[in-house]
Design a protein around this motif. Structure first.
Motif, PDB file in Angstrom:
ATOM      1  N   PHE B  70       0.824  -1.215   0.000  1.00 17.60           N
ATOM      2  CA  PHE B  70       0.000   0.000   0.000  1.00 17.60           C
ATOM      3  C   PHE B  70       0.858   1.265   0.000  1.00 17.60           C
ATOM      4  CE2 PHE B  70      -2.386   3.347   2.144  1.00 17.60           C
ATOM      5  CZ  PHE B  70      -3.587   3.318   1.458  1.00 17.60           C
ATOM      6  N   VAL B  71       1.816   1.324   0.897  1.00 22.49           N
ATOM      7  CA  VAL B  71       2.671   2.509   0.984  1.00 22.49           C
ATOM      8  C   VAL B  71       3.489   2.661  -0.301  1.00 22.49           C
ATOM      9  CG1 VAL B  71       4.560   3.629   2.228  1.00 22.49           C
ATOM     10  CG2 VAL B  71       2.780   2.442   3.498  1.00 22.49           C
ATOM     11  N   GLY B  72       4.032   1.528  -0.796  1.00 21.53           N
ATOM     12  CA  GLY B  72       4.801   1.566  -2.041  1.00 21.53           C
ATOM     13  C   GLY B  72       3.967   2.083  -3.196  1.00 21.53           C
ATOM     14  N   TYR B  73       2.715   1.603  -3.280  1.00 19.63           N
ATOM     15  CA  TYR B  73       1.826   2.058  -4.355  1.00 19.63           C
ATOM     16  C   TYR B  73       1.547   3.547  -4.207  1.00 19.63           C
ATOM     17  CZ  TYR B  73      -1.870   2.445  -7.741  1.00 19.63           C
ATOM     18  OH  TYR B  73      -2.588   2.820  -8.831  1.00 19.63           O
ATOM     19  N   SER B  78       2.098   1.108  -9.176  1.00 20.75           N
ATOM     20  CA  SER B  78       2.246  -0.346  -9.124  1.00 20.75           C
ATOM     21  C   SER B  78       3.704  -0.781  -8.963  1.00 20.75           C
ATOM     22  CB  SER B  78       1.685  -0.991 -10.392  1.00 20.75           C
ATOM     23  OG  SER B  78       0.289  -0.823 -10.411  1.00 20.75           O
ATOM     24  N   VAL B  79       4.587  -0.119  -9.697  1.00 18.23           N
ATOM     25  CA  VAL B  79       6.008  -0.476  -9.599  1.00 18.23           C
ATOM     26  C   VAL B  79       6.489  -0.311  -8.156  1.00 18.23           C
ATOM     27  CG1 VAL B  79       8.330   0.086 -10.396  1.00 18.23           C
ATOM     28  CG2 VAL B  79       6.412   0.171 -11.986  1.00 18.23           C
ATOM     29  N   GLY B  80       6.114   0.809  -7.563  1.00 14.89           N
ATOM     30  CA  GLY B  80       6.503   1.069  -6.175  1.00 14.89           C
ATOM     31  C   GLY B  80       5.928   0.029  -5.226  1.00 14.89           C
ATOM     32  N   GLY B  81       4.661  -0.355  -5.455  1.00 13.52           N
ATOM     33  CA  GLY B  81       4.011  -1.345  -4.591  1.00 13.52           C
ATOM     34  C   GLY B  81       4.700  -2.691  -4.667  1.00 13.52           C
ATOM     35  N   ILE B  82       4.956  -3.135  -5.886  1.00 13.53           N
ATOM     36  CA  ILE B  82       5.608  -4.439  -6.062  1.00 13.53           C
ATOM     37  C   ILE B  82       7.033  -4.401  -5.505  1.00 13.53           C
ATOM     38  CG2 ILE B  82       6.469  -6.074  -7.795  1.00 13.53           C
ATOM     39  CD1 ILE B  82       3.994  -5.252  -9.497  1.00 13.53           C
TER      40      ILE B  82
END
Lengths: 174, 184
Positions: B70-73, B78-82
């Protein structure tokens, strides 16, 4: 290669059903890995549960252990990716709609309204963990020290955790 | 929360890898670490947003991982979330592979238990500090206190699942807001 594919497909299916909490996973994996497929003996399975709880990751790291037994490193990798894939995809989907949902009044009312329950859940985790692991004066002294350091200083909590682990290793806490 | 500058992917990788490498205790310990680092230190997300993410994460199973996603997204799509999810799992993955290899070779678990016993009180302290911080900003008024206490009791004393508690809280808050609107 066929075996690896079968393993990946199996963990993908397990990943889909284990919404709702990690502890659903133990009886489920036990039935599949020990009773049905006989990839693990009961003792190996229980040791695997203990082993995956040694790590910071979720209980589902059990998939890494089982995958490793079944097909070595590639198996561990395939198992890990596949068990976490469904929840990660769903979480990405929720996250991508989050901004929009938050601007709808009804959703915002619900989301903001349930925040106190989230606080309660966080506090309950401390309680549950404390009930089983705070057993001696030493533990309470460490707890008090931890509270003071984490509440009033800017020391990175990671270093506090690593420091405590070192203390545990050196003095052989049991 | 306003983003003045996009957080770099490398920064996301570093932060979540570090959390995944040191967050022994798992679950809420991880959540408390993320809260401390991403809400207070880096100010990447606001407390509200973070807690919404945590609530969603609890509905979907492994909430420590889900909160990372969640925080990454939120930071980089999406790239950040993954990336955040993978970076968080990587240390545990390496550790389990190593320990599994040792285990299936020598049929013995390594003696890491005493190290973990040392960290337990610190983990609890970390979670308490996080709960206090969240409580101070989000639990205001009698009604909120009642809900927080009820959720605490249901989870701590009756082992009610987080999903059940959150659904009940959602119904509760919805009911209250309707009631207040009708009886203004």
């Amino acid at each position: 290669m066929g075996g690896l594919f079968k393993l990946a497909w199996l963990f993908l299916k397990i990943g889909v059903v284990f919404f709702g909490g990690g502890y659903v996973l133990i009886p489920l994996l036990h039935r599949i890995m020990v009773d049905q497929l006989r990839w693990l003996t009961l003792k190996e399975f229980l040791d695997g549960v203990a082993l995956s709880q040694l790590t910071p990751g979720p209980l589902a790291m059990l998939a890494t252990f089982t995958g490793f037994k079944a097909a070595g490193f590639p198996g561990a990798f395939a198992g890990t990716v596949c068990i976490f894939l469904p929840c990660t995809v769903l979480m990405l989907a929720i996250s991508s709609h989050y901004e929009k949902m938050r601007n709808m009044e009804l959703i915002r009312t619900i989301l903001d309204g349930l925040l106190p329950a989230v606080v309660g859940l966080v506090a309950a985790a401390a309680w549950t963990l404390g009930k089983t692991s705070l057993v001696s004066v030493r533990d309470f002294l460490l707890l008090a020290a931890g509270l003071l350091i984490l509440q009033f200083t800017k020391v990175s909590p990671m270093f506090v955790i690593l420091g405590a682990a070192a203390i545990g290793l050196i003095f052989h806490f049991n | 929360m306003e983003q003045t500058q996009r957080v770099s992917l490398l920064e996301i990788l570093k932060v979540f890898f570090f959390i995944g490498a040191t967050g022994f205790g798992g679950g809420m310990a991880i959540v408390s670490l993320i809260e401390r680092v991403c809400v207070h230190e880096k100010k990447w997300v606001s407390m509200d947003e973070f807690m919404h993410g945590l609530a969603f994460g609890q509905i979907l199973g492994p909430f420590s991982l889900n909160t990372c996603t969640f925080v990454g997204y939120y930071l980089r799509g999406s790239v950040g979330g993954i990336l955040a999810a993978s970076a968080f799992i990587a240390p545990s993955f390496i550790l389990v592979c190593l320990l599994s290899w040792l285990y299936f070779r020598f049929h013995e678990l390594p003696q890491l238990q005493s190290a973990l016993n040392g960290t337990n009180p610190i983990i609890i302290a970390l979670i308490i500090v996080a709960a206090l911080g969240m409580g101070r900003s989000k639990v205001k008024g009698n009604e909120a206190w009642l809900m927080a206490l009820a959720a605490f009791a249901a989870s701590a004393f009756f082992n009610t699942s987080a999903l059940t508690i959150l659904v009940a809280a959602a119904v509760w808050s919805l009911g209250w807001s309707w009631y207040r609107r009708e009886h203004r």
